[in-house]
Write an enzyme that holds these catalytic residues in place. Structure first.
Site, PDB file in Angstrom:
ATOM      1  N   SER A 191      70.891  37.135 -50.769  1.00 54.69           N
ATOM      2  CA  SER A 191      72.086  36.137 -50.934  1.00 54.69           C
ATOM      3  C   SER A 191      72.883  36.422 -52.259  1.00 54.69           C
ATOM      4  CB  SER A 191      71.558  34.579 -51.095  1.00 54.69           C
ATOM      5  OG  SER A 191      72.542  33.694 -50.829  1.00 54.69           O
ATOM      6  N   ASP A 348      74.946  32.823 -39.770  1.00 53.29           N
ATOM      7  CA  ASP A 348      75.281  32.772 -41.354  1.00 53.29           C
ATOM      8  C   ASP A 348      76.607  33.311 -41.599  1.00 53.29           C
ATOM      9  OD1 ASP A 348      75.043  33.305 -44.069  1.00 53.29           O
ATOM     10  OD2 ASP A 348      73.632  35.146 -43.761  1.00 53.29           O
ATOM     11  N   HIS A 378      70.926  31.670 -42.625  1.00 52.00           N
ATOM     12  CA  HIS A 378      70.966  32.056 -44.035  1.00 52.00           C
ATOM     13  C   HIS A 378      69.752  31.631 -44.765  1.00 52.00           C
ATOM     14  CE1 HIS A 378      72.739  33.839 -47.730  1.00 52.00           C
ATOM     15  NE2 HIS A 378      72.400  32.406 -48.186  1.00 52.00           N
TER      16      HIS A 378
END
Length: 408
Positions: A191, A348, A378
């Site tokens: 991320s 995501d 995610h």
């Protein structure tokens, strides 16, 4: 008794109403994801209330909740030695896998945790468990960086922290201390940590003393651009947990210490409209109509505004900085990057960032493995143990570690 039953029924109905959100049928463990999302939304709402009352910044309050429930001390086992230390003033947690007589020097992964540049920690259970598994299964040294977070510092301080810690680790005497093979080092992150890892990789290619120091980079659902919040994955997953589009845009604004008044304009791409000259030269570098396969573009249409708000880019020039948005880097920089692994998830908003970066790297001549999970969401890779264990979390972690094992 009857009134108690009515009250209980009402409370259950309210709880169900709060927890339930419509999810695609293909997402992994949907009811468990609803519960995880409801928990996170609840924590966000509490932290927003604390912020509204003037008691603390909402990100500080939210991270306090996250870390308080998940922090883990540096506990070593018979297989993995875990220590907390600092590398040139930056806190790190080091995981050392078991020694092998036939391999006196270990391979190593420098890992950067996610959390929107503002949340989580190398010392919470999720990342501690991930890095422990990596150290044991790869017989490796894992350096997990505890970089400083928003709102204590803002861009580019997070990048400075990870670069400083990694440079220190790459010193010959430090590698020798940890018995690490200098030719078998990978930079990795998930991320926002994937964004920082990508930025570090690009920065190292431009430093003669650091070029070719990294054998691999491995990016897990990375954040790679803030110029187009209407890629097909942003449109498809606009409200998908645990990272809805609105939340991601707010993370960007927080990262740059910007004004929340910009959020709605950025969501509709007013910050990169055709009359914003500063963004014109960069549009081709994230033109998803040419960078994404048809299976991902589907019937989605580009959102390009004719006129917008040029003030946003003028006040937040960081939006156009490749250190914050590695996807927009020059081709000359990309072609110098090492072999790359990119993991993406169907559910995501950041899916297309990773896929477009893979395409740009391939065009630049870099060997890329794109590992896409149709039922992924995610953040899923860190959710591998009870009660937040997901099937796709275990599969993504295993796939990631397998690639490292085969290539590092």
């Amino acid at each position: 008794m009857r009134s108690s039953c009515v009250l209980l029924t009402a409370l259950v109905a309210l709880a169900a109403y709060y927890v339930y959100i419509p999810l695609p049928g293909s997402v992994s463990d949907p009811w468990k994801l609803m519960l995880l999302d409801a928990t996170f939304r609840g924590a966000q709402q509490v932290s927003n209330l604390i912020h509204y009352l003037g008691l603390s910044h909402h990100l500080l309050a939210l991270n306090f909740i996250i870390v308080s429930f998940g922090k883990k001390s540096a506990w070593s086992s018979a297989q993995v030695k875990v220590t907390d230390t600092d590398f040139d003033g930056v806190e790190v947690r080091v995981f050392e896998g078991p020694p092998k007589p036939e391999e006196p020097l270990k391979r190593s992964v420098v890992y950067i945790h996610g959390g929107g540049w503002a949340l989580a920690s190398a010392k919470i259970r999720y990342y501690d468990e991930l890095c422990t598994a990596m150290a044991e299964e790869l017989n490796a040294v894992i350096v997990s960086i505890e970089y400083r977070l928003v709102p204590k510092v803002y861009f580019p301080e997070q990048i400075h922290d990870v670069v400083r810690a990694t440079k220190y680790f790459l010193k010959p005497e430090v590698l020798q201390k940890y018995m690490v093979d200098p030719g078998r080092i990978c930079i990795s992150g998930d991320s926002a940590g994937g964004s920082l890892a990508a930025a570090l990789g690009q920065q190292f290619t431009q430093d003669a003393s650091l070029k070719n120091k990294l054998k691999l980079q491995a990016l897990i659902y990375p954040v790679l651009q803030a110029l187009d919040f209407n890629t097909p994955s942003y449109q498809q997953n606009v409200n998908t947990p645990i990272l809805p589009r609105y939340v991601m845009v707010k993370y960007w604004v927080d990262y740059f210490k910007g004004n929340y008044d910009f959020v709605q304009a950025m969501i509709v791409n007013n910050h990169t409209s055709l009359d914003v000259e500063e963004a014109a030269a960069l549009r081709a570098r994230l033109n998803w109509t040419s960078l994404l396969p048809a299976s991902f573009t589907k019937n989605y249409k580009p959102v390009v505004q004719t006129t917008g708000n040029a003030r946003i880019v003028q006040e937040l020039p960081q939006l156009l900085d490749a250190r914050s948005a590695p996807l927009i880097a020059d081709q000359a920089v990309l072609q110098l990057l090492p072999k790359t692994y990119i993991l993406t998830c169907e559910h995501d908003v950041l899916r297309d960032d990773g896929i477009m970066y893979a395409k740009r790297l391939e065009t630049a001549g870099v060997e890329v493995t794109l590992d896409h999970f149709e039922d992924g969401f995610h953040g899923c890779m860190i959710f591998t143990s009870r009660p937040t264990n997901f099937s796709v979390g275990i599969r993504t972690r295993n796939s990631y570690i397998k690639w490292l094992d085969q290539n590092l």
